[in-house]
Design a protein around this motif. Structure first.
Motif, PDB file in Angstrom:
ATOM      1  N   ASN A  38      -3.737   3.163  -0.015  1.00  0.00           N
ATOM      2  CA  ASN A  38      -3.560   2.209  -1.104  1.00  0.00           C
ATOM      3  C   ASN A  38      -2.514   1.160  -0.716  1.00  0.00           C
ATOM      4  O   ASN A  38      -2.729  -0.037  -0.903  1.00  0.00           O
ATOM      5  CB  ASN A  38      -3.140   2.959  -2.371  1.00  0.00           C
ATOM      6  N   TYR A  39      -1.417   1.617  -0.164  1.00  0.00           N
ATOM      7  CA  TYR A  39      -0.361   0.726   0.320  1.00  0.00           C
ATOM      8  C   TYR A  39      -0.898  -0.158   1.454  1.00  0.00           C
ATOM      9  O   TYR A  39      -0.628  -1.359   1.497  1.00  0.00           O
ATOM     10  CB  TYR A  39       0.820   1.574   0.808  1.00  0.00           C
ATOM     11  N   SER A  40      -1.678   0.416   2.347  1.00  0.00           N
ATOM     12  CA  SER A  40      -2.247  -0.326   3.484  1.00  0.00           C
ATOM     13  C   SER A  40      -3.194  -1.423   3.026  1.00  0.00           C
ATOM     14  O   SER A  40      -3.231  -2.503   3.629  1.00  0.00           O
ATOM     15  CB  SER A  40      -2.974   0.625   4.434  1.00  0.00           C
ATOM     16  N   TYR A  41      -3.975  -1.157   1.981  1.00  0.00           N
ATOM     17  CA  TYR A  41      -4.860  -2.199   1.452  1.00  0.00           C
ATOM     18  C   TYR A  41      -4.031  -3.395   0.968  1.00  0.00           C
ATOM     19  O   TYR A  41      -4.371  -4.544   1.246  1.00  0.00           O
ATOM     20  CB  TYR A  41      -5.734  -1.670   0.314  1.00  0.00           C
ATOM     21  N   GLY A  42      -2.971  -3.098   0.239  1.00  0.00           N
ATOM     22  CA  GLY A  42      -2.100  -4.173  -0.226  1.00  0.00           C
ATOM     23  C   GLY A  42      -1.446  -4.909   0.933  1.00  0.00           C
ATOM     24  O   GLY A  42      -1.355  -6.143   0.929  1.00  0.00           O
ATOM     25  N   LEU A 104       0.405  -3.185  -4.762  1.00  0.00           N
ATOM     26  CA  LEU A 104       1.305  -4.322  -4.963  1.00  0.00           C
ATOM     27  C   LEU A 104       2.527  -4.251  -4.051  1.00  0.00           C
ATOM     28  O   LEU A 104       2.929  -5.264  -3.473  1.00  0.00           O
ATOM     29  CB  LEU A 104       1.746  -4.411  -6.430  1.00  0.00           C
ATOM     30  N   SER A 105       3.096  -3.060  -3.883  1.00  0.00           N
ATOM     31  CA  SER A 105       4.271  -2.954  -2.996  1.00  0.00           C
ATOM     32  C   SER A 105       3.883  -3.217  -1.548  1.00  0.00           C
ATOM     33  O   SER A 105       4.647  -3.819  -0.794  1.00  0.00           O
ATOM     34  CB  SER A 105       4.969  -1.596  -3.149  1.00  0.00           C
ATOM     35  N   GLY A 106       2.681  -2.809  -1.142  1.00  0.00           N
ATOM     36  CA  GLY A 106       2.203  -3.119   0.209  1.00  0.00           C
ATOM     37  C   GLY A 106       2.006  -4.610   0.398  1.00  0.00           C
ATOM     38  O   GLY A 106       2.376  -5.170   1.433  1.00  0.00           O
ATOM     39  N   LEU A 107       1.444  -5.264  -0.621  1.00  0.00           N
ATOM     40  CA  LEU A 107       1.236  -6.706  -0.558  1.00  0.00           C
ATOM     41  C   LEU A 107       2.578  -7.439  -0.480  1.00  0.00           C
ATOM     42  O   LEU A 107       2.777  -8.290   0.386  1.00  0.00           O
ATOM     43  CB  LEU A 107       0.449  -7.169  -1.786  1.00  0.00           C
TER      44      LEU A 107
END
Length: 191
Positions: A38-42, A104-107
């Protein structure tokens, strides 16, 4: 510089350890591969956005780059030190749900990550624009570089998943190592 050289440069820059990759590894360790993905997608969307912004605004930014770099260095260093502190104080035995590994945090991490910002501000004007300056060529270049970044993030998720048992067994040492890696990255921004 030919396409092979550009691809090699992009792979080296994205696959080597950096703040995003370290956070991905830590997320796999503490919250599992699903949260890390999920983080990687962002992070991938943020990376692609930065590449697009660099391509679109390159001419305007060149006059302001010294000021932007200093601001990004300060913000990025402080954020990386904050992440280092959070990773250091994580308790591997505490399995409470942590919402820091979100899309969102990944983005947002990409916009605060000096490695990514400097990469996107330099790869487009120095390697892509001189050879491929049409809109379709720029679009394809951005998509290919974004895909390379995504592959790098996935590699770190897989690495964390494969070595999860080891990482959990040596949780405090791993946290200290990852935190020190982020501190080192924050310091190297200023060297």
């Amino acid at each position: 510089m030919d396409i092979t050289s550009i691809l090699i440069y992009c792979m080296v820059a994205t696959f080597t350890p950096g703040p995003t990759n370290i956070v991905i590894l830590s997320t796999v360790h503490h919250q599992g591969a699903k949260k890390a993905m999920n983080y990687s997608y962002g992070a991938t969307v943020g990376f692609g956005l930065l590449l697009a912004i660099s391509a679109l605004l390159n001419m305007i930014l060149t006059t302001f780059i010294p000021k932007i770099i200093i601001v990004m260095q300060i913000i990025g260093s402080v954020y990386m030190l904050y992440l280092a502190y959070m990773i250091y104080k994580m308790d591997a035995s505490n399995s409470t749900e942590n919402e820091t590994a979100t899309f969102l945090s990944g983005l947002l991490m990409q916009f605060l990550n000096p490695k990514v910002v400097l990469f996107t501000l330099t790869v487009i004007p120095t390697l892509i624009m001189p050879k491929f300056n049409t809109t379709p060529a720029m679009t394809i270049s951005i998509l290919v570089i974004t895909a390379i970044g995504f592959l790098a993030f996935i590699t770190w998720v897989l690495f964390g998943t494969v070595f999860k048992a080891f990482l959990q067994r040596h949780g405090k040492i791993v946290n200290i190592f990852m935190a020190l890696s982020l501190v080192y990255a924050a310091i190297m921004i200023w060297m």
